[in-house]
Every structure is written in C-alpha cells, then in structure tokens.
Design a protein around this motif. Sequence first.
Motif, PDB file in Angstrom:
ATOM      1  N   UNK A 134     -40.263  14.719 -26.804  1.00 49.23           N
ATOM      2  CA  UNK A 134     -39.325  13.609 -26.821  1.00 49.23           C
ATOM      3  C   UNK A 134     -40.096  12.309 -27.034  1.00 49.23           C
ATOM      4  N   UNK A 135     -39.516  11.385 -27.813  1.00 47.12           N
ATOM      5  CA  UNK A 135     -40.169  10.118 -28.125  1.00 47.12           C
ATOM      6  C   UNK A 135     -39.424   8.968 -27.444  1.00 47.12           C
ATOM      7  N   UNK A 136     -40.177   7.971 -26.984  1.00 49.81           N
ATOM      8  CA  UNK A 136     -39.626   6.790 -26.312  1.00 49.81           C
ATOM      9  C   UNK A 136     -40.228   5.552 -26.976  1.00 49.81           C
ATOM     10  N   UNK A 137     -39.422   4.470 -27.046  1.00 46.65           N
ATOM     11  CA  UNK A 137     -39.888   3.281 -27.753  1.00 46.65           C
ATOM     12  C   UNK A 137     -39.759   2.037 -26.874  1.00 46.65           C
ATOM     13  N   UNK A 138     -40.738   1.133 -27.019  1.00 47.75           N
ATOM     14  CA  UNK A 138     -40.705  -0.131 -26.300  1.00 47.75           C
ATOM     15  C   UNK A 138     -41.130   0.011 -24.844  1.00 47.75           C
ATOM     16  N   UNK A 139     -41.163  -1.133 -24.139  1.00 44.21           N
ATOM     17  CA  UNK A 139     -41.622  -1.151 -22.751  1.00 44.21           C
ATOM     18  C   UNK A 139     -40.695  -0.356 -21.834  1.00 44.21           C
ATOM     19  N   UNK A 141     -38.718   2.051 -22.749  1.00 38.75           N
ATOM     20  CA  UNK A 141     -38.879   3.455 -23.105  1.00 38.75           C
ATOM     21  C   UNK A 141     -40.108   4.066 -22.463  1.00 38.75           C
ATOM     22  N   UNK A 142     -41.191   3.267 -22.393  1.00 39.55           N
ATOM     23  CA  UNK A 142     -42.410   3.746 -21.741  1.00 39.55           C
ATOM     24  C   UNK A 142     -42.159   4.048 -20.268  1.00 39.55           C
ATOM     25  N   UNK A 143     -41.441   3.154 -19.610  1.00 40.32           N
ATOM     26  CA  UNK A 143     -41.114   3.370 -18.193  1.00 40.32           C
ATOM     27  C   UNK A 143     -40.257   4.622 -18.031  1.00 40.32           C
ATOM     28  N   UNK A 144     -39.268   4.804 -18.925  1.00 47.72           N
ATOM     29  CA  UNK A 144     -38.407   5.986 -18.861  1.00 47.72           C
ATOM     30  C   UNK A 144     -39.221   7.263 -19.075  1.00 47.72           C
ATOM     31  N   UNK A 145     -40.204   7.192 -19.972  1.00 45.36           N
ATOM     32  CA  UNK A 145     -41.047   8.346 -20.247  1.00 45.36           C
ATOM     33  C   UNK A 145     -41.824   8.755 -19.002  1.00 45.36           C
ATOM     34  N   UNK A 146     -42.426   7.768 -18.338  1.00 49.34           N
ATOM     35  CA  UNK A 146     -43.208   8.063 -17.140  1.00 49.34           C
ATOM     36  C   UNK A 146     -42.296   8.612 -16.034  1.00 49.34           C
ATOM     37  N   UNK A 147     -41.104   8.031 -15.878  1.00 44.87           N
ATOM     38  CA  UNK A 147     -40.164   8.534 -14.867  1.00 44.87           C
ATOM     39  C   UNK A 147     -39.805   9.995 -15.156  1.00 44.87           C
ATOM     40  N   UNK A 148     -39.566  10.303 -16.446  1.00 44.03           N
ATOM     41  CA  UNK A 148     -39.163  11.656 -16.799  1.00 44.03           C
ATOM     42  C   UNK A 148     -40.277  12.665 -16.541  1.00 44.03           C
ATOM     43  N   UNK A 149     -41.515  12.284 -16.845  1.00 42.29           N
ATOM     44  CA  UNK A 149     -42.595  13.242 -16.624  1.00 42.29           C
ATOM     45  C   UNK A 149     -42.808  13.480 -15.132  1.00 42.29           C
ATOM     46  N   UNK A 150     -42.617  12.431 -14.316  1.00 43.33           N
ATOM     47  CA  UNK A 150     -42.763  12.604 -12.872  1.00 43.33           C
ATOM     48  C   UNK A 150     -41.636  13.493 -12.341  1.00 43.33           C
ATOM     49  N   UNK A 151     -40.418  13.278 -12.829  1.00 42.03           N
ATOM     50  CA  UNK A 151     -39.301  14.130 -12.408  1.00 42.03           C
ATOM     51  C   UNK A 151     -39.566  15.587 -12.775  1.00 42.03           C
ATOM     52  N   UNK A 152     -40.127  15.790 -13.970  1.00 40.06           N
ATOM     53  CA  UNK A 152     -40.437  17.151 -14.395  1.00 40.06           C
ATOM     54  C   UNK A 152     -41.495  17.774 -13.486  1.00 40.06           C
ATOM     55  N   UNK A 153     -42.477  16.972 -13.106  1.00 41.87           N
ATOM     56  CA  UNK A 153     -43.520  17.458 -12.198  1.00 41.87           C
ATOM     57  C   UNK A 153     -42.915  17.841 -10.855  1.00 41.87           C
ATOM     58  N   UNK A 154     -42.059  16.973 -10.333  1.00 42.25           N
ATOM     59  CA  UNK A 154     -41.490  17.211  -9.012  1.00 42.25           C
ATOM     60  C   UNK A 154     -40.494  18.364  -9.026  1.00 42.25           C
ATOM     61  N   UNK A 155     -39.923  18.661 -10.190  1.00 37.61           N
ATOM     62  CA  UNK A 155     -39.001  19.787 -10.295  1.00 37.61           C
ATOM     63  C   UNK A 155     -39.743  21.122 -10.310  1.00 37.61           C
ATOM     64  N   UNK A 156     -41.034  21.071 -10.579  1.00 33.31           N
ATOM     65  CA  UNK A 156     -41.825  22.287 -10.698  1.00 33.31           C
ATOM     66  C   UNK A 156     -42.083  22.911  -9.330  1.00 33.31           C
ATOM     67  N   UNK A 157     -42.206  24.223  -9.318  1.00 36.03           N
ATOM     68  CA  UNK A 157     -42.496  24.920  -8.064  1.00 36.03           C
ATOM     69  C   UNK A 157     -43.984  24.933  -7.748  1.00 36.03           C
ATOM     70  N   UNK A 158     -44.825  24.673  -8.749  1.00 34.30           N
ATOM     71  CA  UNK A 158     -46.268  24.690  -8.513  1.00 34.30           C
ATOM     72  C   UNK A 158     -46.731  23.364  -7.932  1.00 34.30           C
ATOM     73  N   UNK A 159     -47.941  23.355  -7.366  1.00 30.75           N
ATOM     74  CA  UNK A 159     -48.493  22.159  -6.725  1.00 30.75           C
ATOM     75  C   UNK A 159     -49.803  21.750  -7.406  1.00 30.75           C
TER      76      UNK A 159
END
Length: 484
Positions: A134-139, A141-159
């Motif tokens: 997925x691509x994000x644009x502008x400042x 968009x960058x914040x949304x990208x970082x939020x999404x990757x953190x959400x994906x990390x926290x959704x994971x069962x691994x540590x």
Amino acid sequence: MFGKKLDVLMKLLNVSNVELAKAVYIDPSYISKFRKGERKLPRNSEFLFDICDYLVSVAIEKNRLNLVKDLLACKEEKNLEEISMNMYEWLILKNSVAEIINKLIGDISEENFNTYKREEQKILDKSIEKVETKYYYGSQGNKNCIEDVIKAVLSSKTKNNVYWNLAQSDSSNFEIENYYFKYSELTRELVKNGRDVKLIFSDKDYHIQLIILLYNMLTLFMTRRITPYLCKNKKINTVNTMVVVDGEMTALEFSNYDDLDNRVSILTNEKGIIEYNKGLLDNYIRDSVLLINVVNYEDSENYQNIYSSIYGNEGRYFLIEGYFSFYTLPEETALKIDRENPNLNFWKTYVKARKGFISMLESNGGIEIFQIQNVQKYNILFSGRVIEYTKEDFKKHILEIIRLLKKYDNYELYGSENLRENVSITINENCGLIIESYNSSNKLIQITDHNLNKQFVKYTFNKIKNAKIKGKIEVINYLESLIK
C-alpha cells in the motif's frame, strides 16, 4: 520560530536570500518563504547543516563571529564545527539541549524505574485489513502508514522485535506534536504489547534526537524496552525511515527534497521485501555501537570498572552532585564508613576512585558542582545509596576538600542552588559519562558516545555560568562557614 531565527541571523550577517540560496544550491524563493514563515522547517538536516556552515563562514569573513557566538550562547566555543552545531540547535529547537537535559535530570531524580506502567491502549482499537502493498502520500499519509504498520504488529500473535531506523529525521520534528506522535505514542503501544524496540540512528544530529526521545520516553530506556544504536554505515541513508518487524511487515518512507513537503511511504508484507530490509538492518546493527547502557548495582565489580573508565582515562572530569563526592573523603573517614557498611565494598571502590581522582587533578584537572544547602543531615552518595555520616566526619570531609583545593590549581568547585540531590552526573570530556539515580531502583546510565558526551559538558558549563558561588576564595570561605 525557525523562520524568525533564520531572519535574525541573516540580518546580523547582512546575507541576502540570493547569497544563501546560491551557497546551499536551492531557489531563493525557498529562503524568502522560510524567513516569512510561509514554508515549514525543512526535514533534510544535511540541508540545514549546509546553511549553518555557510553562515559561520560568513561570520568569520565579516569579523562578526563573536556576535554570532553571543547570540547562540556559546561564547567560550572555539571549534568552528561546534559553533555550526550550536547554530543548528538554536535554529531548530524550541528549547535548548541544555534545558532539555535539565528536565531529563529532574525526571531521573523523581522516577522509580522498576517496571513500565501499563496504560490503556490508545491505538489498537480495531484490526487492520490484510495488506499486500500500500502507498501513502504526504505528511499525513506518512503518519497513517506508521499507524497502520503498528496496528498490524499489534494484531500479530508473535512477539518479535521491532527495528526502527531513523535516518535524516530532523530533530525539530521530535518537538512537533503530529510528527512526534509516531515516535512516542506508537512506540509506547509496541512496548505495552510485549515488543522490544531497537532504534538505529545514523543522522548527523542523532544525539539531539536521542536526548529528546530519552526525555520523552525515559522509563522505556531505563527498563531496556528501547535500545538505541548508532550505525556507522553511511549507506543507511538510502531511505528516510524504515520500520521492520521480524518476518511480518515493513514500512519505508522516501522524501522528495525538491519538494520538501512531499513524501511517499510504502507499507508491505511481501516476504522478499521484508527479508531484504531485515537483512539490511541486521547488518546496520552489526556496524553499530550501543549508545546508552543501563546498569544495575548488583555487580560491585562492574560498578568499579565503570567508574574506572571515567577516572582512569585522560581528559578533564566534571561532577554534578547534590552532596560532596565520596572520593574526596579523607582515608580514615572512608575506612570508618567501610566498617559501618560492610556489604557495600566501599573501601575498594574508594581507593580506585581516589587514585584516579588525584591522577586527574595532577594532569588535566576537574570541576565539581555541589548544592548550596543548610546542613541538617550529613550525607554522601555511593553506589545508588545515600549514606549518612556524623557531624564530626562531615567536618573532616570539608577540611580535606579545602586542603585539596589549596593544593591543586586544576581543582575547581562551584556552588549551585538548583541541583537535584539524588542524582549524580560524572563526565570525562574525552570518554563518556555516568548518570546515577539514587532511588529505590538503583539504576546507573552509562554513555560513551562522544557527541552525547559533549552535550552534557555544555550542560555543565551552563550550570557553572549560573553558579552562585564561584572562585576558590569564595568557595573556601563558604566551606569554612559550614563547619564553624
């Protein structure tokens, strides 16, 4: 704020927009918009360093360097690279590094760092859709990208560990709420959910970034949930920010410096890209040095060795401590304290520290800053503890300090009214510093990085500048008044 400060400097040095733009290879309209506040602070720190280097060279050419140093509050500084760095800090930061360090020391003195306190989750309020690329644009968009990757990390069962590379991230961004959000709140979310974060710095102003982050996330550093590294590999700057989670997700950010407000960020879980970027960051860590080491006091030998690294090397030393230092005790008093506290290994540590202390006084000398106080309790600080001794022992201690002041020209003492009594800062200007917190967790912070070290030396000179008691005669008179 940046634009106004840049405008002041350019007027002081009589530099035009065209002259500055030509020197740093950009369009003069950029400079004009910066000065008028019509354009945001650029995110490329190399671009800002070029501006500072040029303005320092103009100050020398026009014989106005002393005026610039007065403006930057670095009057004693002679090294041109250091003056340029001072200018950079002055331009981009709301508060000076010395002010940030002062707040940091206050937090170290007041906090108990046994564990990280769990808080209610703020970010993970819903699961994220499965993402391929997925691509994000502008400042934003960058914040949304970082939020999404953190959400994906926290959704994971691994540590798994999270690797966070910070390259070309201008320090002023850490003081801008919307930008700082991703480095602060999101990192807290990762830690609260059992992930440890490895921060990899590579930019020229990494020491400013780290001091600000250390102040804002102190407990996470002190409990070793965040580990900061400095990478010497210059190729790391191929991307601005990279986040990699072991085997799961990666986010990349690219900045376009032809248009400083534009950027593109990429979020992907494609296995090949993840493995490639994880390999890059593993290599970066192998080429890195640990910037901050947090040590507990259980190992007394380790404690002695850390102190030996300060007092056993060449270079002037500095000490900021609420009480008078334990190694300035006379031997008979040190032996008495050792007998009264058999579990502290006091005498062995005292002998090592005393030997190094005298050696430094005989060579480059040392500066100590103590707290001006109405003496009601008689204490010294040692190995994470406050040790009480008698009024008679205190008198002998003061007489020994007076003797040392008279004997060694290189030994300087200053009295201050606003020190933290339960924090001690010990610095060797050439090889590192130690911050000790005298609270129930008994933590010692060891820093060996030269640039971080220099910031604390500047902080020390700021304390000296504002000291209430200065000069040997005035200090000796004060000490004598304590034992009358």
